[in-house]
Motif scaffolding. Sequence first.
Motif, PDB file in Angstrom:
ATOM      1  N   PRO A  11      22.331 -21.275 -12.518  1.00  0.00           N
ATOM      2  CA  PRO A  11      22.424 -20.640 -11.197  1.00  0.00           C
ATOM      3  C   PRO A  11      21.130 -20.707 -10.397  1.00  0.00           C
ATOM      4  O   PRO A  11      21.051 -20.113  -9.318  1.00  0.00           O
ATOM      5  CB  PRO A  11      22.759 -19.185 -11.547  1.00  0.00           C
ATOM      6  N   PHE A  12      20.138 -21.442 -10.899  1.00  0.00           N
ATOM      7  CA  PHE A  12      18.820 -21.432 -10.279  1.00  0.00           C
ATOM      8  C   PHE A  12      18.511 -22.693  -9.485  1.00  0.00           C
ATOM      9  O   PHE A  12      17.355 -23.004  -9.225  1.00  0.00           O
ATOM     10  CB  PHE A  12      17.742 -21.213 -11.353  1.00  0.00           C
ATOM     11  N   GLY A  13      19.538 -23.440  -9.094  1.00  0.00           N
ATOM     12  CA  GLY A  13      19.329 -24.574  -8.199  1.00  0.00           C
ATOM     13  C   GLY A  13      18.873 -25.831  -8.909  1.00  0.00           C
ATOM     14  O   GLY A  13      19.187 -26.067 -10.088  1.00  0.00           O
ATOM     15  N   ASP A  14      18.126 -26.669  -8.171  1.00  0.00           N
ATOM     16  CA  ASP A  14      17.677 -27.964  -8.676  1.00  0.00           C
ATOM     17  C   ASP A  14      16.884 -27.787  -9.972  1.00  0.00           C
ATOM     18  O   ASP A  14      15.974 -26.965 -10.054  1.00  0.00           O
ATOM     19  CB  ASP A  14      16.813 -28.657  -7.620  1.00  0.00           C
ATOM     20  N   SER A  15      17.221 -28.589 -10.977  1.00  0.00           N
ATOM     21  CA  SER A  15      16.634 -28.425 -12.305  1.00  0.00           C
ATOM     22  C   SER A  15      15.142 -28.740 -12.332  1.00  0.00           C
ATOM     23  O   SER A  15      14.369 -28.071 -13.029  1.00  0.00           O
ATOM     24  CB  SER A  15      17.363 -29.315 -13.324  1.00  0.00           C
ATOM     25  N   SER A  16      14.705 -29.763 -11.568  1.00  0.00           N
ATOM     26  CA  SER A  16      13.292 -30.132 -11.582  1.00  0.00           C
ATOM     27  C   SER A  16      12.429 -29.039 -10.945  1.00  0.00           C
ATOM     28  O   SER A  16      11.377 -28.655 -11.483  1.00  0.00           O
ATOM     29  CB  SER A  16      13.084 -31.455 -10.848  1.00  0.00           C
ATOM     30  N   VAL A  28       9.217  -7.591  -4.689  1.00  0.00           N
ATOM     31  CA  VAL A  28       9.639  -8.825  -5.357  1.00  0.00           C
ATOM     32  C   VAL A  28      10.465  -9.637  -4.385  1.00  0.00           C
ATOM     33  O   VAL A  28      11.358  -9.096  -3.719  1.00  0.00           O
ATOM     34  CB  VAL A  28      10.447  -8.529  -6.637  1.00  0.00           C
ATOM     35  N   GLU A  29      10.176 -10.934  -4.293  1.00  0.00           N
ATOM     36  CA  GLU A  29      10.912 -11.804  -3.382  1.00  0.00           C
ATOM     37  C   GLU A  29      12.325 -12.070  -3.906  1.00  0.00           C
ATOM     38  O   GLU A  29      12.683 -11.699  -5.021  1.00  0.00           O
ATOM     39  CB  GLU A  29      10.151 -13.124  -3.191  1.00  0.00           C
ATOM     40  N   SER A  30      13.106 -12.759  -3.083  1.00  0.00           N
ATOM     41  CA  SER A  30      14.510 -12.999  -3.419  1.00  0.00           C
ATOM     42  C   SER A  30      14.703 -14.155  -4.395  1.00  0.00           C
ATOM     43  O   SER A  30      15.845 -14.539  -4.659  1.00  0.00           O
ATOM     44  CB  SER A  30      15.312 -13.277  -2.132  1.00  0.00           C
ATOM     45  N   ASP A  31      13.627 -14.718  -4.917  1.00  0.00           N
ATOM     46  CA  ASP A  31      13.710 -15.806  -5.878  1.00  0.00           C
ATOM     47  C   ASP A  31      14.444 -15.328  -7.124  1.00  0.00           C
ATOM     48  O   ASP A  31      13.946 -14.494  -7.888  1.00  0.00           O
ATOM     49  CB  ASP A  31      12.305 -16.289  -6.235  1.00  0.00           C
ATOM     50  N   SER A  32      15.649 -15.844  -7.339  1.00  0.00           N
ATOM     51  CA  SER A  32      16.472 -15.382  -8.459  1.00  0.00           C
ATOM     52  C   SER A  32      15.851 -15.726  -9.807  1.00  0.00           C
ATOM     53  O   SER A  32      15.966 -14.954 -10.763  1.00  0.00           O
ATOM     54  CB  SER A  32      17.885 -15.993  -8.355  1.00  0.00           C
ATOM     55  N   LEU A  33      15.180 -16.877  -9.924  1.00  0.00           N
ATOM     56  CA  LEU A  33      14.545 -17.253 -11.185  1.00  0.00           C
ATOM     57  C   LEU A  33      13.396 -16.303 -11.521  1.00  0.00           C
ATOM     58  O   LEU A  33      13.216 -15.924 -12.684  1.00  0.00           O
ATOM     59  CB  LEU A  33      14.035 -18.693 -11.114  1.00  0.00           C
ATOM     60  N   PHE A  34      12.623 -15.903 -10.512  1.00  0.00           N
ATOM     61  CA  PHE A  34      11.524 -14.975 -10.745  1.00  0.00           C
ATOM     62  C   PHE A  34      12.051 -13.619 -11.193  1.00  0.00           C
ATOM     63  O   PHE A  34      11.527 -12.993 -12.120  1.00  0.00           O
ATOM     64  CB  PHE A  34      10.690 -14.834  -9.470  1.00  0.00           C
ATOM     65  N   GLN A  35      13.129 -13.146 -10.539  1.00  0.00           N
ATOM     66  CA  GLN A  35      13.727 -11.879 -10.946  1.00  0.00           C
ATOM     67  C   GLN A  35      14.286 -11.978 -12.365  1.00  0.00           C
ATOM     68  O   GLN A  35      14.146 -11.041 -13.168  1.00  0.00           O
ATOM     69  CB  GLN A  35      14.838 -11.488  -9.972  1.00  0.00           C
ATOM     70  N   PHE A  36      14.892 -13.098 -12.697  1.00  0.00           N
ATOM     71  CA  PHE A  36      15.408 -13.316 -14.054  1.00  0.00           C
ATOM     72  C   PHE A  36      14.275 -13.265 -15.071  1.00  0.00           C
ATOM     73  O   PHE A  36      14.410 -12.655 -16.141  1.00  0.00           O
ATOM     74  CB  PHE A  36      16.124 -14.668 -14.123  1.00  0.00           C
ATOM     75  N   LEU A  69      -3.234 -21.312  -6.478  1.00  0.00           N
ATOM     76  CA  LEU A  69      -3.530 -20.178  -5.603  1.00  0.00           C
ATOM     77  C   LEU A  69      -2.291 -19.732  -4.838  1.00  0.00           C
ATOM     78  O   LEU A  69      -2.053 -18.539  -4.641  1.00  0.00           O
ATOM     79  CB  LEU A  69      -4.654 -20.550  -4.633  1.00  0.00           C
ATOM     80  N   ASP A  70      -1.475 -20.704  -4.409  1.00  0.00           N
ATOM     81  CA  ASP A  70      -0.259 -20.365  -3.670  1.00  0.00           C
ATOM     82  C   ASP A  70       0.750 -19.635  -4.549  1.00  0.00           C
ATOM     83  O   ASP A  70       1.381 -18.660  -4.120  1.00  0.00           O
ATOM     84  CB  ASP A  70       0.376 -21.633  -3.089  1.00  0.00           C
ATOM     85  N   SER A  71       0.927 -20.121  -5.774  1.00  0.00           N
ATOM     86  CA  SER A  71       1.905 -19.482  -6.659  1.00  0.00           C
ATOM     87  C   SER A  71       1.455 -18.098  -7.096  1.00  0.00           C
ATOM     88  O   SER A  71       2.278 -17.190  -7.268  1.00  0.00           O
ATOM     89  CB  SER A  71       2.142 -20.363  -7.892  1.00  0.00           C
ATOM     90  N   LEU A  72       0.152 -17.920  -7.275  1.00  0.00           N
ATOM     91  CA  LEU A  72      -0.354 -16.629  -7.736  1.00  0.00           C
ATOM     92  C   LEU A  72      -0.140 -15.535  -6.700  1.00  0.00           C
ATOM     93  O   LEU A  72       0.086 -14.373  -7.044  1.00  0.00           O
ATOM     94  CB  LEU A  72      -1.848 -16.746  -8.071  1.00  0.00           C
ATOM     95  N   ALA A  73      -0.191 -15.898  -5.427  1.00  0.00           N
ATOM     96  CA  ALA A  73      -0.035 -14.904  -4.363  1.00  0.00           C
ATOM     97  C   ALA A  73       1.346 -14.271  -4.363  1.00  0.00           C
ATOM     98  O   ALA A  73       1.519 -13.140  -3.894  1.00  0.00           O
ATOM     99  CB  ALA A  73      -0.310 -15.553  -3.003  1.00  0.00           C
ATOM    100  N   THR A  74       2.341 -14.980  -4.885  1.00  0.00           N
ATOM    101  CA  THR A  74       3.707 -14.461  -4.896  1.00  0.00           C
ATOM    102  C   THR A  74       4.097 -13.854  -6.242  1.00  0.00           C
ATOM    103  O   THR A  74       5.200 -13.331  -6.379  1.00  0.00           O
ATOM    104  CB  THR A  74       4.699 -15.595  -4.561  1.00  0.00           C
ATOM    105  N   LEU A  75       3.197 -13.926  -7.229  1.00  0.00           N
ATOM    106  CA  LEU A  75       3.551 -13.497  -8.578  1.00  0.00           C
ATOM    107  C   LEU A  75       2.827 -12.226  -9.007  1.00  0.00           C
ATOM    108  O   LEU A  75       2.841 -11.875 -10.184  1.00  0.00           O
ATOM    109  CB  LEU A  75       3.218 -14.621  -9.584  1.00  0.00           C
ATOM    110  N   TRP A  76       2.196 -11.510  -8.065  1.00  0.00           N
ATOM    111  CA  TRP A  76       1.368 -10.374  -8.440  1.00  0.00           C
ATOM    112  C   TRP A  76       2.163  -9.277  -9.144  1.00  0.00           C
ATOM    113  O   TRP A  76       1.630  -8.568 -10.009  1.00  0.00           O
ATOM    114  CB  TRP A  76       0.692  -9.793  -7.195  1.00  0.00           C
ATOM    115  N   PHE A  77       3.448  -9.121  -8.801  1.00  0.00           N
ATOM    116  CA  PHE A  77       4.219  -8.032  -9.393  1.00  0.00           C
ATOM    117  C   PHE A  77       4.426  -8.236 -10.887  1.00  0.00           C
ATOM    118  O   PHE A  77       4.686  -7.260 -11.606  1.00  0.00           O
ATOM    119  CB  PHE A  77       5.586  -7.904  -8.696  1.00  0.00           C
TER     120      PHE A  77
END
Length: 437
Positions: A153-158, A374-382, A85-93
């Motif tokens: 470029p997306f930070g911690d691998s895990s 869209v949030e500043s999450d670079s992986l999401f934008q990628f 539910l938490d992840s879905l709220a930020t992924l609507w776009f």
Amino acid sequence: MSLIRVLEKFILSSVKKLAMGFLDLFIVALMPVLKILLITAVGLLLGTERIDILGANARSYLNRLVFFVFSPSIIFSNLSDTITLDSLATLWFMLVNILLTFLIGTALAWILIKITRTPQHLRGLVIGCCSAGNLGNLPLIIIPAVCGEENSPFGDSSVCSTDGEAYAALSMAVGSIYIWTFTYPIMRISASKTEEIVIDGSSIRDNNSRETSHLYSEIDTEALLPSKGCPSSEEYMDQVEPQSTGSEGKAKVTLLQKTTLQLKMLIGHIDLKKLFAPSTIAVIIGFLVGLVSPIRKVLIGDDAPLRVIYSSVSLIGEAAIPCMTLIIGANLFRGLKSSGVGPLLILGIIAIRYIILPSLGIVIVKAAHRFGMVESDSLFQFTLMLQYALPPAMNVGTISQLLETGQSECSVIMLWTYAVAAFSLTLWSTIFMLVVA
């Protein structure tokens, strides 16, 4: 002189690092596409007349397994395990972004059809290849691989891998819904227009092949085909009142009326009772399990009492990608002998999928980020940008197989688009990383 030497060393060092990073990224992006091409070659070998393991009947049965069993399983397993539910709220776009890829791809395909004067029986296939990208298989392979790189470029691998799997799972789920509710009806309309069926007793004649055959005899696709009561385009034409009549008695229809006609035709080919394909049902169930915590705890996790059910479904879903690829390769054998696809049409599809759409994707995603959608999450934008640069969805081949139209042409288009994807995905992935970094 010393300053010039320092600048030269700095430039050479930067170019060297960039070249090494580009080579690493090239290998990461190339490997999954090469795997698909190798499996396609195996399917081609199995579909030859000498071996004939994946002949016409075998392809039909395998295609039904993919459609009714394997694809729903992989969608359910990935979606229920990664979406919360938490992840879905930020992924609507992402829902809007994928819809834009379909709409823009369809518009560009329509322009390509007009320019190349594409035959009627291939128009639905061209629209499918330009609008529907491989939103599930390749992101599930590429994004975790990029996250696992040392210089990612997306930070911690895990953390990156966990988030990336969620993005890829949602991409697959939403893409599956759009393919079967948007692309499939369009391809079905195109297929129905190419068939002038003459019923004489119990015989049915296809005007394209000019052979008497039983329609869809190899695959029982009754649940996927238009209802018998579904209105035809001619019936819709009768419903339009002419604005004015010329000397020859032909009705003149305005642009608005033509647009209304097309929408009515599209809606008329969507049977609500048959709208929910197995993949769509899997998406609904996957969301239900992932978002409802009590159900999730029962099915998913090392301590879940019914974890064996999830594990079994996940195991079945692993067969989806190789089976779909084998079908494409097996169909390629007939396509190599007589494809009916001109070089200009193939080049047009490649230009749309690998030049125009990715360029527009950068503009759309950056504009959405600028306006706060869209949030500043670079992986999401990628991930959002990557959805514009993917090759055609393999489900387009599944649809062409189900409708028994354009299978060989689809195989040739898939071959060339996936061959070019080995290089275009690498280049665009590099550009996307530079843009979001």
